[in-house]
Enzyme design. Structure first.
Site, PDB file in Angstrom:
ATOM      1  N   ASN A   1     -10.109   0.263   0.154  1.00 16.33           N
ATOM      2  CA  ASN A   1      -8.649   0.362   0.116  1.00 16.33           C
ATOM      3  C   ASN A   1      -8.166  -0.160  -1.243  1.00 16.33           C
ATOM      4  O   ASN A   1      -8.228  -1.358  -1.511  1.00 16.33           O
ATOM      5  CB  ASN A   1      -8.078  -0.469   1.268  1.00 16.33           C
ATOM      6  CG  ASN A   1      -6.555  -0.469   1.312  1.00 16.33           C
ATOM      7  OD1 ASN A   1      -5.894  -0.010   0.378  1.00 16.33           O
ATOM      8  ND2 ASN A   1      -5.989  -1.001   2.374  1.00 16.33           N
TER       9      ASN A   1
ATOM     10  N   HIS B   1      -3.312   7.433   2.742  1.00 11.01           N
ATOM     11  CA  HIS B   1      -3.697   6.120   2.236  1.00 11.01           C
ATOM     12  C   HIS B   1      -5.056   5.777   2.841  1.00 11.01           C
ATOM     13  O   HIS B   1      -5.309   6.049   4.011  1.00 11.01           O
ATOM     14  CB  HIS B   1      -2.648   5.084   2.637  1.00 11.01           C
ATOM     15  CG  HIS B   1      -3.066   3.685   2.339  1.00 11.01           C
ATOM     16  ND1 HIS B   1      -3.553   3.311   1.103  1.00 11.01           N
ATOM     17  CD2 HIS B   1      -3.094   2.567   3.107  1.00 11.01           C
ATOM     18  CE1 HIS B   1      -3.855   2.024   1.133  1.00 11.01           C
ATOM     19  NE2 HIS B   1      -3.588   1.550   2.335  1.00 11.01           N
TER      20      HIS B   1
ATOM     21  N   CYS C   1       0.801  -1.227   0.000  1.00 13.96           N
ATOM     22  CA  CYS C   1       0.000   0.000   0.000  1.00 13.96           C
ATOM     23  C   CYS C   1       0.835   1.279   0.000  1.00 13.96           C
ATOM     24  O   CYS C   1       0.304   2.368  -0.231  1.00 13.96           O
ATOM     25  CB  CYS C   1      -0.951   0.009   1.189  1.00 13.96           C
ATOM     26  SG  CYS C   1      -2.144  -1.331   1.129  1.00 13.96           S
TER      27      CYS C   1
HETATM   28  N1  COA Z   1     -18.395  -8.234  10.090  1.00 15.83           N
HETATM   29  C1  COA Z   1     -18.763  -8.564  11.349  1.00 15.83           C
HETATM   30  N2  COA Z   1     -17.871  -8.947  12.265  1.00 15.83           N
HETATM   31  C2  COA Z   1     -16.567  -8.984  11.918  1.00 15.83           C
HETATM   32  C3  COA Z   1     -16.122  -8.639  10.619  1.00 15.83           C
HETATM   33  C4  COA Z   1     -17.109  -8.280   9.688  1.00 15.83           C
HETATM   34  N3  COA Z   1     -16.808  -7.931   8.431  1.00 15.83           N
HETATM   35  N4  COA Z   1     -14.800  -8.773  10.569  1.00 15.83           N
HETATM   36  C5  COA Z   1     -14.402  -9.168  11.779  1.00 15.83           C
HETATM   37  N5  COA Z   1     -15.471  -9.309  12.605  1.00 15.83           N
HETATM   38  C6  COA Z   1     -15.512  -9.728  14.004  1.00 15.83           C
HETATM   39  C7  COA Z   1     -14.332 -10.579  14.398  1.00 15.83           C
HETATM   40  O1  COA Z   1     -14.565 -11.924  14.045  1.00 15.83           O
HETATM   41  C8  COA Z   1     -14.293 -10.374  15.886  1.00 15.83           C
HETATM   42  O2  COA Z   1     -15.260 -11.173  16.468  1.00 15.83           O
HETATM   43  P1  COA Z   1     -14.972 -11.932  17.898  1.00 15.83           P
HETATM   44  O3  COA Z   1     -14.769 -10.781  18.844  1.00 15.83           O
HETATM   45  O4  COA Z   1     -16.196 -12.702  18.081  1.00 15.83           O
HETATM   46  O5  COA Z   1     -13.734 -12.729  17.646  1.00 15.83           O
HETATM   47  C9  COA Z   1     -14.739  -8.916  16.039  1.00 15.83           C
HETATM   48  O6  COA Z   1     -15.396  -8.562  14.816  1.00 15.83           O
HETATM   49  C10 COA Z   1     -13.603  -7.943  16.303  1.00 15.83           C
HETATM   50  O7  COA Z   1     -12.555  -8.216  15.356  1.00 15.83           O
HETATM   51  P2  COA Z   1     -11.312  -7.270  15.172  1.00 15.83           P
HETATM   52  O8  COA Z   1     -10.446  -7.826  14.095  1.00 15.83           O
HETATM   53  O9  COA Z   1     -10.694  -7.015  16.517  1.00 15.83           O
HETATM   54  O10 COA Z   1     -12.055  -5.935  14.673  1.00 15.83           O
HETATM   55  P3  COA Z   1     -11.457  -4.504  14.392  1.00 15.83           P
HETATM   56  O11 COA Z   1     -12.204  -3.502  15.136  1.00 15.83           O
HETATM   57  O12 COA Z   1      -9.978  -4.505  14.477  1.00 15.83           O
HETATM   58  O13 COA Z   1     -11.873  -4.286  12.864  1.00 15.83           O
HETATM   59  C11 COA Z   1     -10.744  -4.341  10.720  1.00 15.83           C
HETATM   60  C12 COA Z   1     -11.386  -5.158  11.858  1.00 15.83           C
HETATM   61  C13 COA Z   1     -10.194  -5.290   9.693  1.00 15.83           C
HETATM   62  C14 COA Z   1     -11.841  -3.471  10.125  1.00 15.83           C
HETATM   63  C15 COA Z   1      -9.636  -3.426  11.313  1.00 15.83           C
HETATM   64  O14 COA Z   1      -8.810  -4.208  12.145  1.00 15.83           O
HETATM   65  C16 COA Z   1      -8.791  -2.771  10.288  1.00 15.83           C
HETATM   66  O15 COA Z   1      -9.263  -1.991   9.487  1.00 15.83           O
HETATM   67  N6  COA Z   1      -7.487  -3.033  10.345  1.00 15.83           N
HETATM   68  C17 COA Z   1      -6.497  -2.373   9.539  1.00 15.83           C
HETATM   69  C18 COA Z   1      -6.522  -2.956   8.202  1.00 15.83           C
HETATM   70  C19 COA Z   1      -5.604  -2.255   7.293  1.00 15.83           C
HETATM   71  O16 COA Z   1      -5.419  -1.079   7.363  1.00 15.83           O
HETATM   72  N7  COA Z   1      -5.039  -3.043   6.396  1.00 15.83           N
HETATM   73  C20 COA Z   1      -4.320  -2.608   5.304  1.00 15.83           C
HETATM   74  C21 COA Z   1      -3.079  -1.907   5.682  1.00 15.83           C
HETATM   75  S1  COA Z   1      -2.511  -1.237   4.221  1.00 15.83           S
END
Ligand code: COA
Length: 322
Positions: free
Chosen positions: A279, A249, A114
């Protein structure tokens, strides 16, 4: 005489198909409200079956070239940032060069996930400042939809397809003020996409789709971007209030908001495209720059801070007097 890389033109391309959160909710256990609240994304674009990174790059590039009012023959260097190249080789930059009808210029791809466009800007800036070249075309082009596991709700909600382009030209008036790029290859496990064609016995079971530990990546991104923003301002003896626009980004609205807060900037000074684009990896910063420039928000003479964070990890920033 001091040379600077100036922005001569920008371009962008988004494929036609719109995939909304509702569409995704029909195939994995998620909802529009969960996705929007946690990420700020409502929909993303999906490339058509006949589109490739180079075909999308060509459309964005031609727009940047037209705006810059130069002839393709005047381009000395083409840098394409992509994690979804048409082929392993030739590079997507070579394919783009041919599509643009250019011969005998330098063309290569940059792979920095990215952060690819910021890496491209930094390389272009060094080439221009040294006097080695005059005009550089930088394109980020990605078909993330083809490397996403559409059954993994933790990743498939995030990514989209598109291409962004910028044409930089040498000038004695200030343009790119500084760039700062870094890598730390110790975080492969947190965010990676296997290459099944090059698999060993040990990892031949892996599919060619993105794996991510989202929550850990999130925290690393916020902390790292806060540091790079400080470093960029210090390197230029600037205050937070000197920055007119943040062009980040587009990974997650909460990451973007944290960086804006660190800069004491209101969200009105931030170009946000992820609501309708998701993204788009290396395309996202250039698509956002193009958006801000073409809708008239980013004006000539203003100071613009671009930043990105991605797999590797890689990260970086560019401070530009537009
Ligand atoms: N819908 C519903 N629930 C979801 C989900 C979805 N699409 N994706 C994950 N969950 C659930 C998980 O299973 C977890 O459930 P549990 O508590 O029962 O295990 C819960 O939501 C929390 O998961 P978590 O991964 O801690 O959520 P989060 O608040 O971190 O959000 C992202 C997840 C992916 C949105 C977030 O972590 C994110 O954006 N990360 C950065 C990604 C990024 O920038 N990547 C590219 C870098 S270039």
């Amino acid at each position: 005489m001091m040379r600077y890389a100036n922005v001569l033109g920008t371009g962008g391309y988004l494929p036609e198909e719109i995939r909304t959160n509702e569409h995704i909710s029909q195939t994995v256990d998620t909802s529009d409200s969960w996705i929007y609240e946690r990420t700020g994304i409502k929909s993303r674009r999906i490339a058509g079956a006949n589109e490739t990174a180079s075909s999308m790059a060509e459309i964005a590039a031609r727009q940047a070239i037209n705006t810059a009012q130069i002839s393709p023959d005047e381009i000395d260097l083409i840098i394409v940032a992509t994690g979804t190249p048409d082929r392993v080789y030739p590079s997507t930059a070579c394919l783009l060069q041919h599509r643009l009808g250019i011969k005998n210029c330098i063309a290569f791809d940059v792979q920095a996930a990215c952060s690819g466009a910021i890496y491209g800007l930094s390389i272009a800036d060094q080439y221009i400042k040294s006097g080695a070249v005059k005009n550089v075309l930088i394109v980020g082009s990605e078909i993330c939809s083809r490397i996403v596991d559409w059954s993994d709700r933790g990743t498939c909600i995030l990514f989209g397809d598109g291409a962004g382009a910028v044409l930089l030209g040498s000038s004695d008036k200030a343009g790119v003020l500084s760039t700062h790029i870094y890598s730390d290859g110790g975080y492969e496990d947190m965010l990676y996409c296997p290459n099944p064609q090059a698999a060993t016995e040990a990892n031949k079971h892996e599919l060619g789709t993105i794996s991510m530990r989202g929550n850990e990546v999130f925290k690393m991104a916020v902390n790292t971007l806060e540091r790079i923003v400080d470093e960029t301002l210090e390197a230029n003896n600037m205050e937070k209030s000197d920055v007119d626009w943040l062009v980040p980004h587009q990974a997650n609205i909460r990451i973007i908001a944290a960086t804006a807060k660190k800069l004491k900037m209101s969200m009105d000074q931030v170009i946000v495209t992820l609501e309708e684009q998701g993204n788009t990896s290396s395309a996202s910063v250039l698509l956002a720059l193009h958006q801000g420039v073409s809708d008239g928000r980013i004006q000539r003479g203003q100071t613009v801070l671009l930043e990105a964070f991605g797999a590797g990890f890689t990260w970086g920033s560019a401070l530009i007097k537009y």
